[in-house]
Design an enzyme around this catalytic site. Sequence first.
Site, short mmCIF file in Angstrom:
data_model
loop_
_atom_site.label_atom_id
_atom_site.label_comp_id
_atom_site.label_asym_id
_atom_site.label_seq_id
_atom_site.Cartn_x
_atom_site.Cartn_y
_atom_site.Cartn_z
N LYS A 1 27.97 -56.37 -20.17
CA LYS A 1 28.49 -56.17 -21.52
C LYS A 1 28.21 -54.72 -21.89
O LYS A 1 27.08 -54.35 -22.17
CB LYS A 1 27.85 -57.12 -22.53
CG LYS A 1 28.52 -57.02 -23.91
CD LYS A 1 27.89 -57.96 -24.91
CE LYS A 1 28.72 -57.99 -26.19
NZ LYS A 1 28.98 -56.65 -26.75
N ASP B 1 28.16 -51.21 -23.98
CA ASP B 1 27.91 -50.83 -25.37
C ASP B 1 28.72 -49.58 -25.66
O ASP B 1 28.23 -48.46 -25.61
CB ASP B 1 26.41 -50.57 -25.56
CG ASP B 1 26.02 -50.49 -27.03
OD1 ASP B 1 26.86 -50.82 -27.88
OD2 ASP B 1 24.88 -50.10 -27.31
N GLU C 1 23.02 -54.24 -23.05
CA GLU C 1 23.35 -54.99 -24.26
C GLU C 1 23.47 -56.48 -23.96
O GLU C 1 23.23 -57.32 -24.83
CB GLU C 1 24.65 -54.49 -24.88
CG GLU C 1 24.94 -55.14 -26.22
CD GLU C 1 26.21 -54.64 -26.87
OE1 GLU C 1 26.49 -55.06 -28.00
OE2 GLU C 1 26.91 -53.83 -26.24
#
Length: 291
Positions: A27, A29, A164
Amino acid sequence: MPGFIPPQLATLRPKPPAGADWIHEIKFDGYRAQAHVSADGTKVYTRSGLNWTKRFPTIAAELAGAGIDQAVIDGEIVVVVGERTDFGALQADLAAGRYDRMLFYAFDLLHLDGHDLRKVPLRERKRLLQELMQRHKLAAPVLYSEHMDDGVSMFAGAERLNWEGIVSKRADAPYRSGDRSDSWQKIKTSKRETFPIVGFVPAMGGIAALHVARRDGNKLTYVGKVGTGFTMKVSADLRRRLDALPPPKTKLFAKKHIRAVEPTLVAHVEYRDITADGYLRHPSFKGLAED
């Protein structure tokens, strides 16, 4: 070529799904981006469909020079600091007009050479994307986003490396444009720490926000506002206890809407990260440190 395609979104979940039906990605950022590449030129769109091509010139140039006939690529634009992507650094580079650190991590292929691929299973779309990038020798600042089949191991790595989080996606699912469904799930890492409360914003019958600091020996450093995590009952109890505290001997700020207090109460706060300015990012109140 299609116009802008509303991106598929992920649903927040507490832990990654198990099983062979899922793949798992970092994920990032950064800024979600959609690259449209054709003989007529390259455009880079934001998540909401804004044309930000001029704000990402090095990425647009790499895609434009690759010789791709037609493609719509979904991904994320980031700046990497150490072993993690850093949204604050990306914002700072955008503001300063610096482009040398910006990367576009491509993780999905929605359209290729006149064919709409959104109904094609994800694993096949990723295979086609990787082949496309290898065939046209795309390189930094445009990179392929790798995935893993073991979500538990990947999430443990995300926590260790301070990413993240991860995004888990059903490998056989189509691309659901504009949808936030369970076929894409985001699992976030987070930090929890205790911070002395140095002020609060009063509200009717309670508080609107806490202001907290980090203690380093006898020194306090202000780290920002915590505005979520309170029930009405918790808010009222905090207000009662904060109203009983004297004003501080030394103020860390001078804002009229914030009532400063002596830092004798300590809050448990969960947060995502520390911004470049030294403030908590996405903080949430989890309770008082009663000990």
